[in-house]
Scaffold this motif. Sequence first.
Motif, PDB file in Angstrom:
ATOM      1  N   LYS A  84       0.885  -1.161   0.000  1.00 43.80           N
ATOM      2  CA  LYS A  84       0.000   0.000   0.000  1.00 43.80           C
ATOM      3  C   LYS A  84       0.921   1.209   0.000  1.00 43.80           C
ATOM      4  O   LYS A  84       1.741   1.382   0.900  1.00 43.80           O
ATOM      5  CB  LYS A  84      -0.886   0.020   1.238  1.00 43.80           C
ATOM      6  N   LEU A  85       0.815   2.041  -1.022  1.00 48.52           N
ATOM      7  CA  LEU A  85       1.682   3.205  -1.129  1.00 48.52           C
ATOM      8  C   LEU A  85       1.265   4.313  -0.167  1.00 48.52           C
ATOM      9  O   LEU A  85       2.082   5.133   0.222  1.00 48.52           O
ATOM     10  CB  LEU A  85       1.692   3.732  -2.563  1.00 48.52           C
ATOM     11  N   GLY A  86       0.006   4.327   0.201  1.00 44.45           N
ATOM     12  CA  GLY A  86      -0.438   5.321   1.161  1.00 44.45           C
ATOM     13  C   GLY A  86      -1.943   5.413   1.240  1.00 44.45           C
ATOM     14  O   GLY A  86      -2.659   4.985   0.338  1.00 44.45           O
ATOM     15  N   GLN A  87      -2.393   5.963   2.347  1.00 47.44           N
ATOM     16  CA  GLN A  87      -3.813   6.247   2.562  1.00 47.44           C
ATOM     17  C   GLN A  87      -3.877   7.488   3.435  1.00 47.44           C
ATOM     18  O   GLN A  87      -3.235   7.541   4.483  1.00 47.44           O
ATOM     19  CB  GLN A  87      -4.499   5.075   3.244  1.00 47.44           C
ATOM     20  N   ALA A  88      -4.637   8.495   2.990  1.00 43.41           N
ATOM     21  CA  ALA A  88      -4.663   9.756   3.734  1.00 43.41           C
ATOM     22  C   ALA A  88      -5.855  10.602   3.324  1.00 43.41           C
ATOM     23  O   ALA A  88      -6.385  10.456   2.219  1.00 43.41           O
ATOM     24  CB  ALA A  88      -3.379  10.540   3.469  1.00 43.41           C
ATOM     25  N   THR A  92      -6.536   6.231  -1.328  1.00 43.00           N
ATOM     26  CA  THR A  92      -5.829   4.991  -1.021  1.00 43.00           C
ATOM     27  C   THR A  92      -5.112   4.583  -2.296  1.00 43.00           C
ATOM     28  O   THR A  92      -5.752   4.483  -3.364  1.00 43.00           O
ATOM     29  CB  THR A  92      -6.795   3.881  -0.586  1.00 43.00           C
ATOM     30  N   GLN A 116       2.149  13.390  -4.780  1.00 45.68           N
ATOM     31  CA  GLN A 116       1.548  14.436  -3.961  1.00 45.68           C
ATOM     32  C   GLN A 116       0.091  14.615  -4.369  1.00 45.68           C
ATOM     33  O   GLN A 116      -0.270  14.362  -5.523  1.00 45.68           O
ATOM     34  CB  GLN A 116       2.302  15.756  -4.096  1.00 45.68           C
ATOM     35  N   THR A 170       2.378  15.161   0.559  1.00 39.72           N
ATOM     36  CA  THR A 170       3.081  14.002   0.017  1.00 39.72           C
ATOM     37  C   THR A 170       2.446  12.727   0.551  1.00 39.72           C
ATOM     38  O   THR A 170       2.337  12.534   1.759  1.00 39.72           O
ATOM     39  CB  THR A 170       4.575  14.050   0.375  1.00 39.72           C
ATOM     40  N   LEU A 171       2.035  11.861  -0.366  1.00 38.10           N
ATOM     41  CA  LEU A 171       1.422  10.584  -0.009  1.00 38.10           C
ATOM     42  C   LEU A 171       2.467   9.482   0.087  1.00 38.10           C
ATOM     43  O   LEU A 171       2.403   8.630   0.965  1.00 38.10           O
ATOM     44  CB  LEU A 171       0.362  10.214  -1.056  1.00 38.10           C
ATOM     45  N   TYR A 172       3.459   9.500  -0.823  1.00 39.77           N
ATOM     46  CA  TYR A 172       4.443   8.411  -0.894  1.00 39.77           C
ATOM     47  C   TYR A 172       5.700   8.921  -1.576  1.00 39.77           C
ATOM     48  O   TYR A 172       5.617   9.699  -2.531  1.00 39.77           O
ATOM     49  CB  TYR A 172       3.860   7.235  -1.692  1.00 39.77           C
ATOM     50  N   THR A 173       6.862   8.450  -1.105  1.00 39.19           N
ATOM     51  CA  THR A 173       8.149   8.746  -1.727  1.00 39.19           C
ATOM     52  C   THR A 173       8.871   7.429  -1.993  1.00 39.19           C
ATOM     53  O   THR A 173       8.956   6.574  -1.098  1.00 39.19           O
ATOM     54  CB  THR A 173       9.020   9.635  -0.813  1.00 39.19           C
ATOM     55  N   SER A 217      -2.176   1.856  -4.131  1.00 47.15           N
ATOM     56  CA  SER A 217      -1.464   0.588  -4.019  1.00 47.15           C
ATOM     57  C   SER A 217      -0.539   0.417  -5.215  1.00 47.15           C
ATOM     58  O   SER A 217      -0.729   1.023  -6.268  1.00 47.15           O
ATOM     59  CB  SER A 217      -2.450  -0.582  -3.975  1.00 47.15           C
TER      60      SER A 217
END
Length: 111
Positions: free
Chosen positions: A10-14, A104, A93, A22-25, A106
């Motif tokens: 999961k790369l991110g959830q926000a 969300t 972002q 920024t959600l994921y780096t 992935s």
Amino acid sequence: MAFDVITPIKLGQAAITTGVTTLYTVPAGARALLKEFNIVNTTAGAITASVFLVPSGGSAGTGNAFVYDASIAANGNYQYNGIQVMNAGNFIQVQAASAGLTITASGAESV
């Protein structure tokens, strides 16, 4: 450099805010695949959202917009399903016109 190990993550959830967040780096020494994301609107009114795939050292803007000012209907969602390759240091972002959206995402990392 060969990338032998591919791990689904999961790369991110926000919550998406009015500021660029920024959600994921992508970690150093890795590549990442953005496979899918879903943006959900939990309000009674439409809200616009933008998603940026930003190169290392860059900043969010129209030159790296992946989704730009997409209108997400009241209590609706926006889905992306495909593949985008991201290199080390690149980042995802997000930004919205107002509060009420959640994203969300992935994909996979390869090292």
